[in-house]
Design an enzyme around this catalytic site. Structure first.
Site, PDB file in Angstrom:
ATOM      1  N   GLY A  10       0.819  -1.208   0.000  1.00 18.29           N
ATOM      2  CA  GLY A  10       0.000   0.000   0.000  1.00 18.29           C
ATOM      3  C   GLY A  10       0.852   1.257   0.000  1.00 18.29           C
ATOM      4  CB  ILE A  64      -3.856  -9.888   7.968  1.00 14.40           C
ATOM      5  CG1 ILE A  64      -5.077  -8.979   7.857  1.00 14.40           C
ATOM      6  CG2 ILE A  64      -2.629  -9.257   7.326  1.00 14.40           C
ATOM      7  CD1 ILE A  64      -4.948  -7.679   8.642  1.00 14.40           C
ATOM      8  CB  THR A 127      -5.929   6.790  11.532  1.00 12.38           C
ATOM      9  OG1 THR A 127      -6.520   8.027  11.119  1.00 12.38           O
ATOM     10  CG2 THR A 127      -7.056   5.880  12.001  1.00 12.38           C
ATOM     11  CG  ASP A 128      -5.795  12.056  12.470  1.00  8.41           C
ATOM     12  OD1 ASP A 128      -6.409  11.278  11.712  1.00  8.41           O
ATOM     13  OD2 ASP A 128      -5.313  13.135  12.072  1.00  8.41           O
ATOM     14  CD  GLU A 129      -9.783   9.287   9.202  1.00 13.33           C
ATOM     15  OE1 GLU A 129     -10.980   9.040   8.948  1.00 13.33           O
ATOM     16  OE2 GLU A 129      -8.860   9.136   8.386  1.00 13.33           O
ATOM     17  CE1 TYR A 151      -9.259   3.285   8.339  1.00 16.14           C
ATOM     18  CE2 TYR A 151      -9.771   5.607   8.606  1.00 16.14           C
ATOM     19  CZ  TYR A 151      -8.848   4.586   8.553  1.00 16.14           C
ATOM     20  OH  TYR A 151      -7.514   4.848   8.728  1.00 16.14           O
ATOM     21  CE  LYS A 155      -6.046   1.455  11.632  1.00 16.86           C
ATOM     22  NZ  LYS A 155      -4.987   0.434  11.336  1.00 16.86           N
ATOM     23  CG  ASN A 180      -5.634  13.437   6.573  1.00 15.30           C
ATOM     24  OD1 ASN A 180      -6.032  12.869   7.581  1.00 15.30           O
ATOM     25  ND2 ASN A 180      -6.441  13.796   5.591  1.00 15.30           N
TER      26      ASN A 180
END
Length: 336
Positions: A10, A64, A127-129, A151, A155, A180
């Site tokens: 990726g 995975i 991620t910060d999300e 999403y 995570k 980001n």
């Protein structure tokens, strides 16, 4: 070190693999890397072509969530850097099942294998999300997760599983959460490459709502250098924030890309806002700066100009990946 990198085909994972095998990251000289990647739409073996012939590189095509395969692949490695994830916010709103399967169940499968084979380190990339949205100030590593999009929720589940494995099974787990990312080899569904490739093709770019949503931006090479510092010297069981320090509204970002492509505001069109669109993300990065000495090296203006030029010069890479729907649709916010 024998290193297993999941999701290594990726955007961010391939940058980490290329930099590791070129000895460009601190302490990476002599590392042997195995990449495990399912090669979904966002995984691309071409991302690894520059290092594919190196003797200390191996590629395994697989999922995975495949317990038997993961157990076989994990054996004999010293550490895992776990990038593999489903990442596109809009896709997760339309259909969340694959996000839960990969981001939560897949992480559990890896953790179990890492425990069985007594791996030395497990770095889980997040991620910060996972924090939701913050109107002012910045999250620290002890802020509670409060994800909004499917999403981000998937995570966050992976993050919590990883940290639980450290507490209950003493696995040497570390979690990184980044802002980001941008840079070469990013799939053209994501915001910066979507805008750049649209403009290079003479097409308008879509901006959600009024364009005032705010994000922080980090060059992928800086992100990978920070991950390497965490891999080498991070404290087990800890979360580390990684950011580039540049915060922009989507309109401000659009202005930068328009200028880099030499076009005007007539190339921007506003589209209906995303459901549950988080207004602002912001990470406090004091911990990684003080503990591990990390600071970003790529100035945003320079990195963006180089990124746009990369897409200008590499049409053969991105044109086969870009569907008509992506050119006319909405920009993906997640940047993995």
């Amino acid at each position: 070190m024998r290193l297993l990198v999941t999701g290594g085909a990726g955007f961010i994972g391939s940058e980490f693999v290329r930099a590791t095998l070129r000895g460009a990251l601190p302490g990476s000289s002599g590392t042997h890397v195995t990449v495990l990647d399912k090669l979904t739409y966002s995984g691309n073996e071409l991302n690894l072509a520059p290092i594919a012939d190196l003797p200390n590189y191996r590629f395994v095509h697989g999922d995975i969530c495949d317990r038997n395969l993961v157990d076989d692949v994990v054996a004999g490695h010293d550490a895992i850097v776990h990038f593999a994830a489903e990442t596109h916010v809009d896709r997760s709103i339309d259909s969340a099942a694959s996000f839960v399967r990969t981001n939560a169940l897949g992480t559990q499968v890896l953790l179990e294998a890492a425990s069985r084979h007594r791996l030395g380190r497990f770095v889980h990339i997040s991620t910060d999300e996972v924090y939701g949205s913050i109107s002012e100030g910045a999250w620290t590593e002890v802020s509670p997760v409060a994800p909004n999009a499917p999403y981000a929720a998937a995570k966050a589940a992976g993050d919590l599983l990883a940290l639980a494995w450290h507490r209950t099974r003493q696995l040497d787990v570390l979690v990184t959460r980044c802002t980001n990312n941008y840079g070469p080899y990013q799939h053209p569904e994501k915001l910066i490459p979507l805008f750049a490739t649209n403009l290079l093709d003479g097409q308008q770019v879509p901006v959600y709502g009024d364009g005032h949503n705010r994000r922080q931006w980090l060059h992928v090479s800086d992100h990978c250098r920070a991950i390497q510092l965490v891999l080498l010297d991070g404290r087990p069981g800890e979360v580390y924030h990684i950011g580039g320090g540049t915060e922009l509204t989507n309109l401000e970002l659009a202005k930068h890309i328009l200028e880099a492509c030499g076009v005007g505001w007539d190339m921007v069109r506003h589209v209906p806002d995303r459901m549950g669109h988080d207004f602002r993300y912001s990470l406090d990065t004091a911990k990684i700066r003080t503990e591990l000495g990390f600071s970003p090296r790529v100035a945003f203006e320079d990195g963006l100009a180089e990124t746009v030029e990369w897409y200008r010069s590499n049409r053969g890479w991105w044109e086969p990946l870009k569907s008509p729907n992506e050119a006319t649709g909405s920009p993906g916010d997640a940047s993995r």
